[in-house]
Write a protein that holds these residues in place. Structure first.
Motif, PDB file in Angstrom:
ATOM      1  N   LEU A   1      51.299  30.364  46.144  1.00  0.00           N
ATOM      2  CA  LEU A   1      51.397  29.704  45.426  1.00  0.00           C
ATOM      3  C   LEU A   1      50.498  28.889  44.690  1.00  0.00           C
ATOM      4  CD1 LEU A   1      54.758  27.867  47.270  1.00  0.00           C
ATOM      5  CD2 LEU A   1      54.712  29.328  45.096  1.00  0.00           C
ATOM      6  N   GLY A   2      50.289  28.448  43.743  1.00  0.00           N
ATOM      7  CA  GLY A   2      48.505  28.174  43.592  1.00  0.00           C
ATOM      8  C   GLY A   2      48.878  25.906  42.857  1.00  0.00           C
ATOM      9  N   GLY A   3      47.084  26.296  42.863  1.00  0.00           N
ATOM     10  CA  GLY A   3      47.058  25.064  42.377  1.00  0.00           C
ATOM     11  C   GLY A   3      46.916  23.471  43.012  1.00  0.00           C
ATOM     12  N   ASN A   4      47.586  22.529  42.668  1.00  0.00           N
ATOM     13  CA  ASN A   4      48.225  21.396  43.993  1.00  0.00           C
ATOM     14  C   ASN A   4      48.710  22.085  45.307  1.00  0.00           C
ATOM     15  OD1 ASN A   4      46.912  19.787  41.984  1.00  0.00           O
ATOM     16  ND2 ASN A   4      48.682  18.556  41.531  1.00  0.00           N
ATOM     17  N   ILE A   5      49.860  22.712  45.209  1.00  0.00           N
ATOM     18  CA  ILE A   5      50.458  22.983  46.260  1.00  0.00           C
ATOM     19  C   ILE A   5      49.675  24.348  47.443  1.00  0.00           C
ATOM     20  CG2 ILE A   5      52.086  25.009  46.084  1.00  0.00           C
ATOM     21  CD1 ILE A   5      54.115  22.990  47.160  1.00  0.00           C
ATOM     22  N   GLY A   6      48.918  24.720  46.923  1.00  0.00           N
ATOM     23  CA  GLY A   6      48.329  26.016  47.014  1.00  0.00           C
ATOM     24  C   GLY A   6      47.222  26.256  47.388  1.00  0.00           C
ATOM     25  N   VAL A   7      46.316  27.465  46.521  1.00  0.00           N
ATOM     26  CA  VAL A   7      45.232  27.798  46.620  1.00  0.00           C
ATOM     27  C   VAL A   7      44.506  27.392  45.615  1.00  0.00           C
ATOM     28  CG1 VAL A   7      45.574  28.998  49.214  1.00  0.00           C
ATOM     29  CG2 VAL A   7      45.393  30.334  46.889  1.00  0.00           C
ATOM     30  N   PRO A   8      43.714  27.624  44.843  1.00  0.00           N
ATOM     31  CA  PRO A   8      43.360  27.861  43.496  1.00  0.00           C
ATOM     32  C   PRO A   8      43.438  29.228  43.370  1.00  0.00           C
ATOM     33  CG  PRO A   8      41.667  26.712  44.178  1.00  0.00           C
ATOM     34  CD  PRO A   8      42.719  26.232  45.906  1.00  0.00           C
ATOM     35  N   PRO A   9      43.964  30.129  41.771  1.00  0.00           N
ATOM     36  CA  PRO A   9      43.919  31.223  41.847  1.00  0.00           C
ATOM     37  C   PRO A   9      42.845  31.486  41.659  1.00  0.00           C
ATOM     38  CG  PRO A   9      44.889  30.707  39.977  1.00  0.00           C
ATOM     39  CD  PRO A   9      44.288  28.986  41.398  1.00  0.00           C
ATOM     40  N   TRP A  10      42.115  31.271  40.982  1.00  0.00           N
ATOM     41  CA  TRP A  10      40.772  32.536  40.773  1.00  0.00           C
ATOM     42  C   TRP A  10      39.639  33.030  42.493  1.00  0.00           C
ATOM     43  CZ3 TRP A  10      41.736  27.898  39.735  1.00  0.00           C
ATOM     44  CH2 TRP A  10      41.329  26.426  40.004  1.00  0.00           C
ATOM     45  N   ASP A  11      39.663  31.708  43.189  1.00  0.00           N
ATOM     46  CA  ASP A  11      39.173  32.158  44.537  1.00  0.00           C
ATOM     47  C   ASP A  11      39.349  33.465  44.880  1.00  0.00           C
ATOM     48  OD1 ASP A  11      38.440  31.927  46.722  1.00  0.00           O
ATOM     49  OD2 ASP A  11      38.793  29.965  47.741  1.00  0.00           O
ATOM     50  N   PRO A  12      37.815  34.358  44.991  1.00  0.00           N
ATOM     51  CA  PRO A  12      37.727  35.843  45.355  1.00  0.00           C
ATOM     52  C   PRO A  12      37.836  36.098  47.091  1.00  0.00           C
ATOM     53  CG  PRO A  12      35.872  34.340  45.185  1.00  0.00           C
ATOM     54  CD  PRO A  12      36.504  33.697  44.723  1.00  0.00           C
ATOM     55  N   ASP A  13      38.429  34.797  47.846  1.00  0.00           N
ATOM     56  CA  ASP A  13      39.069  34.882  49.392  1.00  0.00           C
ATOM     57  C   ASP A  13      39.987  35.177  49.330  1.00  0.00           C
ATOM     58  OD1 ASP A  13      36.197  34.893  49.951  1.00  0.00           O
ATOM     59  OD2 ASP A  13      36.334  33.110  51.196  1.00  0.00           O
ATOM     60  N   VAL A  14      40.884  34.932  48.200  1.00  0.00           N
ATOM     61  CA  VAL A  14      42.631  34.866  47.504  1.00  0.00           C
ATOM     62  C   VAL A  14      43.152  35.865  47.511  1.00  0.00           C
ATOM     63  CG1 VAL A  14      44.699  33.574  47.233  1.00  0.00           C
ATOM     64  CG2 VAL A  14      42.612  32.385  48.288  1.00  0.00           C
ATOM     65  N   ASP A  15      43.534  36.648  49.117  1.00  0.00           N
ATOM     66  CA  ASP A  15      44.880  38.427  48.443  1.00  0.00           C
ATOM     67  C   ASP A  15      45.780  38.039  47.092  1.00  0.00           C
ATOM     68  OD1 ASP A  15      46.133  40.576  48.643  1.00  0.00           O
ATOM     69  OD2 ASP A  15      46.878  40.521  50.235  1.00  0.00           O
ATOM     70  N   SER A  16      45.279  38.351  45.845  1.00  0.00           N
ATOM     71  CA  SER A  16      45.793  38.366  44.991  1.00  0.00           C
ATOM     72  C   SER A  16      46.601  39.578  44.587  1.00  0.00           C
ATOM     73  CB  SER A  16      45.145  38.023  43.383  1.00  0.00           C
ATOM     74  OG  SER A  16      43.734  38.874  43.112  1.00  0.00           O
ATOM     75  N   ASP A  17      46.560  40.368  45.019  1.00  0.00           N
ATOM     76  CA  ASP A  17      47.751  41.765  44.674  1.00  0.00           C
ATOM     77  C   ASP A  17      49.046  40.882  45.381  1.00  0.00           C
ATOM     78  OD1 ASP A  17      49.107  44.136  44.544  1.00  0.00           O
ATOM     79  OD2 ASP A  17      48.416  44.743  46.129  1.00  0.00           O
ATOM     80  N   VAL A  18      49.371  40.370  44.301  1.00  0.00           N
ATOM     81  CA  VAL A  18      51.062  39.866  44.377  1.00  0.00           C
ATOM     82  C   VAL A  18      52.027  40.527  42.850  1.00  0.00           C
ATOM     83  CG1 VAL A  18      50.782  37.803  45.613  1.00  0.00           C
ATOM     84  CG2 VAL A  18      49.970  37.348  43.209  1.00  0.00           C
ATOM     85  N   ASP A  19      52.947  39.713  43.203  1.00  0.00           N
ATOM     86  CA  ASP A  19      53.506  40.050  41.711  1.00  0.00           C
ATOM     87  C   ASP A  19      53.548  38.279  40.906  1.00  0.00           C
ATOM     88  OD1 ASP A  19      53.808  43.169  41.961  1.00  0.00           O
ATOM     89  OD2 ASP A  19      55.587  43.239  43.474  1.00  0.00           O
TER      90      ASP A  19
END
Length: 433
Positions: free
Chosen positions: A142-160
């Motif tokens: 979940l990204g944006g206001n409720i979660g994390v900025p999706p472009w943050d390199p600290d985020v594990d973005s290996d999701v579907d």
């Protein structure tokens, strides 16, 4: 919008003079992303200072605006209005002004992305979508206001799947859209930010629906303003109503939240998430949903009296929905907060005979005056949140509801709605014990 033409992505910023304007949650994520891409931006915030690693931060009025004007691209935080004089100054100097979410969408696999927006209900709907994805065993964030900025390199973005809560502040920065956009509601809000125009707010909020790449728009059929602005929703609208029996597997209060659950399901269905057309699988998945704090959350019980924290409610639409969530019960309604030039006359229609309104600082007395002028006599003015809670509790006994749904923002007396809700919760539990 013309001021933000082009679909520049984060990858396109390499080798350019980049300014970063605002160092809040998104700003810090943007700094990490730029540095990961080998870009060291000019840093500007309201006041001069330094980052945790010692990088200098220019104050906007202390040379920061001039430094930004010398950049090719400025990445701004969402709270900075494009209609303000500082942003207009940059545009007049030929600077491209961008937002982090728009940059990310321009380079993302948008067939796996849904953005959920709306005046109210977007956080709840996004969290409902997250609960369904978790229960269905899907890898997601979940990204944006409720979660994390999706472009943050600290985020594990290996999701579907990505489900991104998107505010009107972010929508104006977006040039290419996700596969699915959901709109939960539409009503007057954030008018000063949107060039002091309600129509501009509506246009900016719904602009996401007609961006290139959007294939489906999911919208609440019961929202009058959305139905009146069908042209702004694009050619492929999927109108939805209440959810099926599966929704009762989760702790949901109010018809509006049952509609939010169905919007969440239809959003995932439009994305192609497996299991979203299976009622049994949906019921099992939705059982893990937990309401977000400050959104019709029951925080205390004193005998038969229920205390409900709906502090996230900052306009008439959400307060009206909260009142409708407890049919047949006496409700002591607490209203008041930061004045934002909202028309409170429509709230009068929702104050039925078994509701009494208790006004709080700062603009509570003004709300009360509007309600009285509209024929609502059951209004009591109080001097503080504590006084309002005590008075509403005395009135709501023995089996009523004390409902904090302020129809106003919290920033006059509290740091945010969470702090306001925490203060209410402490008062409620003190009375309950």
């Amino acid at each position: 919008m013309a001021w933000n033409a082009g679909a520049t992505s984060w990858a396109d910023l390499r080798g350019r003079r980049v300014g970063l304007w605002g160092l809040g949650v998104e700003g810090r994520a943007s700094l990490r992303r730029l540095r990961a891409d080998g870009v060291e931006p000019v840093l500007v915030d309201r006041a001069p200072g330094a980052t945790d690693d010692g990088a200098p931060v220019l104050g906007l009025a202390d040379g920061g605006l001039d430094a930004l004007a010398a950049c090719d691209v400025v990445v701004k935080s969402p709270g900075i209005s494009p209609y303000g004089p500082d942003c207009r100054h940059l545009l007049a100097h030929g600077v491209h002004v961008r937002g982090g979410l728009g940059l990310w969408l321009a380079g993302a696999d948008r067939s796996r992305v849904a953005c959920i927006t709306g005046t109210k209900g977007k956080s709840t709907t996004t969290s409902m979508a997250g609960a369904l994805l978790t229960g269905l065993g899907e890898r997601h964030l979940l990204g944006g206001n409720i979660g994390v900025p999706p472009w943050d390199p600290d985020v594990d973005s290996d999701v579907d799947w990505w489900v991104v809560e998107t505010s009107s502040y972010q929508a104006v920065d977006i040039e290419v859209g996700p596969q699915v956009v959901a709109v939960t509601s539409l009503s007057e809000d954030h008018v000063p930010w949107h060039d002091s125009s309600v129509e501009t707010y509506y246009r900016d909020k719904l602009s996401l629906c007609t961006r290139p790449g959007v294939r489906t728009v999911v919208a609440d059929r019961g929202d009058r303003l959305l139905r009146a602005r069908t042209d702004d929703l694009g050619p492929s609208v999927r109108w939805v109503g209440e959810a099926g029996p599966w929704v009762h597997a989760g702790p949901v209060h109010g018809a509006h939240n049952r509609r939010n659950a169905e919007i969440a399901r239809q959003t995932l269905l439009a994305l192609g998430v497996p299991g979203t057309d299976d009622p049994a699988a949906l019921a099992g998945a939705f059982a893990c949903f937990q309401p977000l704090p400050g959104r019709l959350a029951v925080v205390a019980q004193a005998g038969g009296t229920t205390f409900v924290d709906d502090s996230i409610s900052t306009n008439v639409l959400s307060t009206a929905a909260a009142l409708a969530s407890f049919p047949g019960r006496r409700i002591g309604l607490l209203v008041g907060g930061l004045e934002r030039n909202i028309d409170y006359r429509p709230l009068a229609a929702s104050v039925r005979g078994d509701v009494r309104v208790f006004t709080m600082p700062t603009n509570g007395p003004a709300i009360g005056a509007v309600l009285r002028a509209e024929g609502v006599d059951a209004v009591s003015d109080t001097a503080s949140l504590a006084d309002a809670v005590a008075a509403a509790y005395a009135w709501a006994q023995p089996d009523g509801v004390v409902l904090l749904s302020p129809a106003a923002a919290s920033f006059d007396l509290f740091t945010d709605h969470r702090a306001r809700g925490a203060a209410f919760t402490a008062l409620a539990r003190s009375l309950a014990t």
